[in-house]
Enzyme design. Structure first.
Site, PDB file in Angstrom:
ATOM      1  N   PRO A 272       8.418  -9.550  -6.625  1.00  0.00           N
ATOM      2  CA  PRO A 272       8.777  -9.527  -5.249  1.00  0.00           C
ATOM      3  C   PRO A 272       8.158 -10.585  -4.295  1.00  0.00           C
ATOM      4  O   PRO A 272       7.142 -11.663  -4.804  1.00  0.00           O
ATOM      5  CB  PRO A 272       7.884  -8.445  -4.818  1.00  0.00           C
ATOM      6  CG  PRO A 272       7.449  -7.715  -6.114  1.00  0.00           C
ATOM      7  CD  PRO A 272       7.335  -8.816  -7.279  1.00  0.00           C
TER       8      PRO A 272
ATOM      9  N   THR B 170       4.168 -12.860  -3.519  1.00  0.00           N
ATOM     10  CA  THR B 170       3.120 -12.405  -4.434  1.00  0.00           C
ATOM     11  C   THR B 170       2.580 -13.614  -4.715  1.00  0.00           C
ATOM     12  O   THR B 170       1.674 -13.534  -5.812  1.00  0.00           O
ATOM     13  CB  THR B 170       3.961 -11.421  -5.613  1.00  0.00           C
ATOM     14  OG1 THR B 170       5.137 -12.333  -6.039  1.00  0.00           O
ATOM     15  CG2 THR B 170       4.162 -10.261  -5.142  1.00  0.00           C
ATOM     16  N   GLY B 171       2.957 -14.759  -4.484  1.00  0.00           N
ATOM     17  CA  GLY B 171       2.303 -16.065  -4.806  1.00  0.00           C
ATOM     18  C   GLY B 171       2.829 -16.845  -5.838  1.00  0.00           C
ATOM     19  O   GLY B 171       2.042 -17.606  -6.628  1.00  0.00           O
ATOM     20  N   LYS B 172       4.277 -16.894  -5.988  1.00  0.00           N
ATOM     21  CA  LYS B 172       4.817 -17.598  -7.000  1.00  0.00           C
ATOM     22  C   LYS B 172       4.713 -19.175  -6.810  1.00  0.00           C
ATOM     23  O   LYS B 172       4.508 -19.804  -7.576  1.00  0.00           O
ATOM     24  CB  LYS B 172       6.425 -17.285  -7.173  1.00  0.00           C
ATOM     25  CG  LYS B 172       6.559 -15.634  -7.526  1.00  0.00           C
ATOM     26  CD  LYS B 172       8.054 -15.422  -7.584  1.00  0.00           C
ATOM     27  CE  LYS B 172       8.665 -15.154  -6.510  1.00  0.00           C
ATOM     28  NZ  LYS B 172       8.062 -14.026  -5.685  1.00  0.00           N
ATOM     29  N   THR B 173       4.850 -19.468  -5.328  1.00  0.00           N
ATOM     30  CA  THR B 173       4.949 -20.745  -4.999  1.00  0.00           C
ATOM     31  C   THR B 173       3.370 -21.365  -5.178  1.00  0.00           C
ATOM     32  O   THR B 173       3.164 -22.389  -5.499  1.00  0.00           O
ATOM     33  CB  THR B 173       5.361 -20.999  -3.478  1.00  0.00           C
ATOM     34  OG1 THR B 173       6.489 -20.112  -3.374  1.00  0.00           O
ATOM     35  CG2 THR B 173       5.615 -22.506  -3.032  1.00  0.00           C
TER      36      THR B 173
ATOM     37  N   HIS C  94       4.182  10.463 -14.372  1.00  0.00           N
ATOM     38  CA  HIS C  94       4.984  10.104 -15.087  1.00  0.00           C
ATOM     39  C   HIS C  94       4.710   8.783 -16.136  1.00  0.00           C
ATOM     40  O   HIS C  94       4.915   8.749 -17.268  1.00  0.00           O
ATOM     41  CB  HIS C  94       6.052   9.538 -14.219  1.00  0.00           C
ATOM     42  CG  HIS C  94       7.267   8.895 -15.010  1.00  0.00           C
ATOM     43  ND1 HIS C  94       8.422   9.482 -14.873  1.00  0.00           N
ATOM     44  CD2 HIS C  94       7.490   7.829 -15.530  1.00  0.00           C
ATOM     45  CE1 HIS C  94       9.409   8.658 -15.582  1.00  0.00           C
ATOM     46  NE2 HIS C  94       8.740   7.716 -16.056  1.00  0.00           N
ATOM     47  N   GLU C  95       3.882   7.780 -15.454  1.00  0.00           N
ATOM     48  CA  GLU C  95       3.413   6.764 -16.315  1.00  0.00           C
ATOM     49  C   GLU C  95       2.458   7.209 -17.388  1.00  0.00           C
ATOM     50  O   GLU C  95       2.442   6.818 -18.473  1.00  0.00           O
ATOM     51  CB  GLU C  95       3.075   5.548 -15.621  1.00  0.00           C
ATOM     52  CG  GLU C  95       3.782   5.023 -14.409  1.00  0.00           C
ATOM     53  CD  GLU C  95       5.257   4.484 -15.125  1.00  0.00           C
ATOM     54  OE1 GLU C  95       5.198   4.160 -16.330  1.00  0.00           O
ATOM     55  OE2 GLU C  95       6.318   4.592 -14.435  1.00  0.00           O
TER      56      GLU C  95
ATOM     57  N   HIS D 183       4.295   8.458 -20.121  1.00  0.00           N
ATOM     58  CA  HIS D 183       4.565   7.547 -21.413  1.00  0.00           C
ATOM     59  C   HIS D 183       3.309   6.975 -22.288  1.00  0.00           C
ATOM     60  O   HIS D 183       3.322   7.015 -23.655  1.00  0.00           O
ATOM     61  CB  HIS D 183       5.030   6.519 -20.665  1.00  0.00           C
ATOM     62  CG  HIS D 183       6.361   6.643 -20.009  1.00  0.00           C
ATOM     63  ND1 HIS D 183       7.307   6.988 -20.907  1.00  0.00           N
ATOM     64  CD2 HIS D 183       6.659   6.412 -18.807  1.00  0.00           C
ATOM     65  CE1 HIS D 183       8.522   7.094 -20.037  1.00  0.00           C
ATOM     66  NE2 HIS D 183       8.155   6.631 -18.872  1.00  0.00           N
TER      67      HIS D 183
HETATM   68  P1  ADP Z   1       6.268 -16.275  -3.145  1.00  0.00           P
HETATM   69  O1  ADP Z   1       6.624 -17.623  -3.465  1.00  0.00           O
HETATM   70  O2  ADP Z   1       6.023 -15.181  -4.362  1.00  0.00           O
HETATM   71  O3  ADP Z   1       7.263 -15.760  -2.053  1.00  0.00           O
HETATM   72  P2  ADP Z   1       3.996 -17.671  -1.685  1.00  0.00           P
HETATM   73  O4  ADP Z   1       3.420 -18.194  -3.127  1.00  0.00           O
HETATM   74  O5  ADP Z   1       4.946 -18.351  -1.044  1.00  0.00           O
HETATM   75  O6  ADP Z   1       4.782 -16.164  -2.517  1.00  0.00           O
HETATM   76  O7  ADP Z   1       2.861 -16.716  -1.133  1.00  0.00           O
HETATM   77  C1  ADP Z   1       2.869 -16.742   0.238  1.00  0.00           C
HETATM   78  C2  ADP Z   1       1.357 -16.740   0.682  1.00  0.00           C
HETATM   79  O8  ADP Z   1       0.583 -15.612   0.414  1.00  0.00           O
HETATM   80  C3  ADP Z   1       0.329 -17.862   0.109  1.00  0.00           C
HETATM   81  O9  ADP Z   1       0.673 -19.103   0.546  1.00  0.00           O
HETATM   82  C4  ADP Z   1      -0.901 -17.246   0.288  1.00  0.00           C
HETATM   83  O10 ADP Z   1      -1.523 -17.680   1.454  1.00  0.00           O
HETATM   84  C5  ADP Z   1      -0.747 -15.739   0.128  1.00  0.00           C
HETATM   85  N1  ADP Z   1      -0.828 -15.321  -1.178  1.00  0.00           N
HETATM   86  C6  ADP Z   1       0.033 -14.619  -1.853  1.00  0.00           C
HETATM   87  N2  ADP Z   1      -0.313 -14.150  -3.124  1.00  0.00           N
HETATM   88  C7  ADP Z   1      -1.521 -14.683  -3.252  1.00  0.00           C
HETATM   89  C8  ADP Z   1      -2.670 -14.679  -4.299  1.00  0.00           C
HETATM   90  N3  ADP Z   1      -2.403 -14.009  -5.426  1.00  0.00           N
HETATM   91  N4  ADP Z   1      -3.775 -15.122  -4.081  1.00  0.00           N
HETATM   92  C9  ADP Z   1      -3.968 -15.840  -2.851  1.00  0.00           C
HETATM   93  N5  ADP Z   1      -2.982 -15.936  -2.087  1.00  0.00           N
HETATM   94  C10 ADP Z   1      -1.866 -15.317  -2.240  1.00  0.00           C
HETATM   95 ZN    ZN Z   2       9.366   6.047 -17.287  1.00  0.00          ZN
END
Ligand code: ADP
Ligand code: ZN
Length: 570
Positions: A190, A193-196, A412-413, A416
């Protein structure tokens, strides 16, 4: 560009046009210098949609061109009368061989036109940045570099990317053993979540530059521009030696190619093809890794996920309780929080919050304190911020009905997990969680031993019962009227499995090996599903005490690992 005088520009034009004519003439007169590739390679390129045009005739070789290059290629002529049709079906332009040189002859014109077009655009933009200018941000990795420590939670994901960091640092070490390291990884999960952040951390840990673009930058432009941007991006990365290339919103270019009315989006296809070509172009010793991010893995074109491309997929999920606590601690650090602010209970209240939302929450709290002229951030500011953040998010209503939701999901989980543990103890349950994953409603992932050649009838039945145990737990605990839609994926999977069981493997009592399809087979399938569901309900009833223990623990901690699960069941 605007600093250049008009005369100079005209000069450049003439020079470029001359170059174009010379190149064109070269291509024309050097049909024989086309690069020869094996037929299998050619066929692979056709499959991947890379081939734009083929000149077919009686000669022992056929010539062709790719979408993303002006080069001429040749391959052996299989003299297969079906080839024309196959190529046409694959969307390749087929021309008579005698006309093929015509395309090359056209090249100078095309190139000249292209040069003119882009030069014109570049001039007409007063900022000097034309369509060709690359919107790449090269983040330098100095002391401010992001590293894994900046990423809170996401423990599994960090584990999955750790070896890639080592690969970027020491590509030779792996090349020497002939190891094929991933050229591409997909981070999915979603938004927020910190992908970037994680991709930056990979670059930071490896100490290499980070080039970021967004897939949406590539589309909705003139045909060919997206592809050339991709090539420019990779060129930059290569010049840097080792690098991490980050492509956000990869779905903008990598969506499944749907046949039909909007099927042919040339621009997107060309961009995607350019990306795949660039990725297959770098050698194993190069230390360049491409990381792409998407919210939806299931919408991506399969071509992207094949070996040698984005063949490592890493889920970056919403944080569970421990993850949220971790993230809150990270962002509370360095802020003047009052002692009575309870981050643990805040973590408990923020189910379904992403890392970005949590960061935002504490930031809002700090702003509230500053506005109020307070020295420190107190519970009141945090509470106010909580409502600000959920108000701005569609997740708000989910947080409202969260308790009952959580309870049902936990059972539910839990159902399983219980069934797996009791019926197939040899299967591992890496993790049970009630935080929804992008793969399906619940967080449970049925782990089957992947290296099996055959499944026995008993094993298939156990799989089916395990899949049904989620719904069974809902019904047994909450009553027939209160079962939810959360089981829809399970039910689809069970039906597919039972259909195979009956009509492929001949395992049902009633049909036996007479595996006809049709009404009778459908009846038998329905009967089998019913029978297996009965078994699932029986199992859940018999072990309801264990199920309740698991569900309570899930309500409390949101996710359980295998050891915790074993303890509860023992
Ligand atoms: P996505 O690329 O998944 O949409 P981002 O990496 O851009 O998310 O996250 C946006 C901001 O949220 C990050 O710059 C950070 O400030 C915060 N953030 C999100 N996930 C984390 C995490 N696991 N640890 C620390 N900061 C997080
Ligand atoms: Zn299920």
């Amino acid at each position: 560009m605007e600093k250049l005088g008009k005369k100079k520009i005209v000069g450049i034009f003439v020079a470029l046009a001359l170059v174009a004519v010379v190149i064109g003439a070269f291509v024309l007169n050097n049909g024989g210098d086309a690069q020869f590739v094996p037929y299998a390679q050619f066929a692979g390129w056709v499959d991947d949609g890379l081939v734009s045009q083929v000149g077919l005739g009686d000669a022992p070789v056929i010539s062709f061109q790719l979408h993303n290059s002006e080069n001429l290629y040749e391959t052996s002529n299989p003299r297969n009368p079906m080839l024309t049709q196959e190529l046409l079906m694959a969307g390749v332009d087929v021309v008579e061989a005698s006309n093929f040189a015509g395309i090359a002859g056209f090249l100078p014109l095309v190139i000249f036109g292209g040069v003119f077009f882009f030069a014109f655009r570049a001039i007409s933009k007063n900022n000097g940045r034309g369509a060709m200018a690359m919107n790449v941000s090269a983040v330098n990795t100095g002391e401010t570099a992001v590293n894994f420590a900046a990423v809170a939670g996401n423990v599994e994901a960090k584990d999955m990317v750790a070896d890639v960091v080592d690969f970027i640092k020491n590509p030779d070490k792996y090349a020497r053993y002939g190891a094929r390291m991933p050229r591409g990884m997909i981070f999915y999960g979603p938004p927020g979540t910190g992908k970037t952040l994680m991709a930056k951390a990979v670059a930071g840990e490896a100490g290499v530059p980070f080039y970021a673009v967004s897939g949406s930058d590539f589309v909705q432009m003139y045909v060919g521009v997206g592809a050339s941007r991709v090539r420019e991006l990779f060129k930059k990365a290569r010049e840097a030696g080792r690098a991490v290339i980050f492509i956000d919103e990869i779905d903008a270019v990598g969506k499944t190619r749907t046949a039909g009315v909007n099927g042919g989006n040339d621009e997107r296809d060309q961009t995607l093809n350019a990306l795949l070509t660039e990725m297959s172009g770098f050698g194993s010793g190069e230390g360049i890794v491409v990381i792409a991010a998407t919210n939806r893995l299931d919408t991506l074109d399969e071509a992207l996920l094949r070996p040698g491309r984005f063949d490592r997929q890493v889920e970056i999920a919403l944080p569970d309780l421990a993850g949220r606590q971790d993230i809150l601690n990270t962002y509370a650090h360095g802020k003047p929080m009052e002692k009575d602010v309870n981050l643990h209970s805040l973590a408990k209240q923020t189910v379904f919050f992403s890392g970005a939302m949590l960061e935002n929450l504490l930031n809002e709290a700090a702003i509230n304190a500053a506005k109020a002229g307070k020295e420190t951030i107190g519970q009141a500011e945090v509470d106010k911020a909580f409502y600000t953040v959920i108000a701005g998010s569609e997740k708000a209503d989910r947080s409202g009905i969260m308790e009952q939701d959580k309870r049902i999901t936990a059972y539910h989980e839990g159902g399983h997990a219980l069934a797996t543990k009791l019926l197939s103890p040899e299967n591992s349950v890496a993790k049970v969680t009630i935080i929804p994953s992008t793969k399906g409603a619940g967080g449970f992932c049925l782990n089957l031993p992947p290296d099996k050649l055959y499944y026995t009838k008993a094993e298939l039945e156990r799989q089916a019962i395990t899949l049904l145990a989620g719904r069974a737990a809902e019904e047994v605990v909450f009553g027939t009227e209160n079962v939810t839609t959360g089981a829809s994926n399970d039910i689809q999977r069970v039906n597919a499995l039972v259909k195979d069981y009956v009509t492929k493997y001949g395992m049902s009592q009633r049909l036996g090996l007479a595996i006809t399809s049709g009404e009778k087979a459908e009846d038998v399938c329905a009967e089998e599903v019913g029978r297996l569901y009965g078994k699932a309900c029986e199992l859940v009833k018999r072990h309801k005490d264990k199920l309740s223990k698991i569900a309570d623990a899930l309500m409390e901690k949101e996710s359980l690992n295998e050891d915790e699960l074993d303890l509860l069941i023992a």
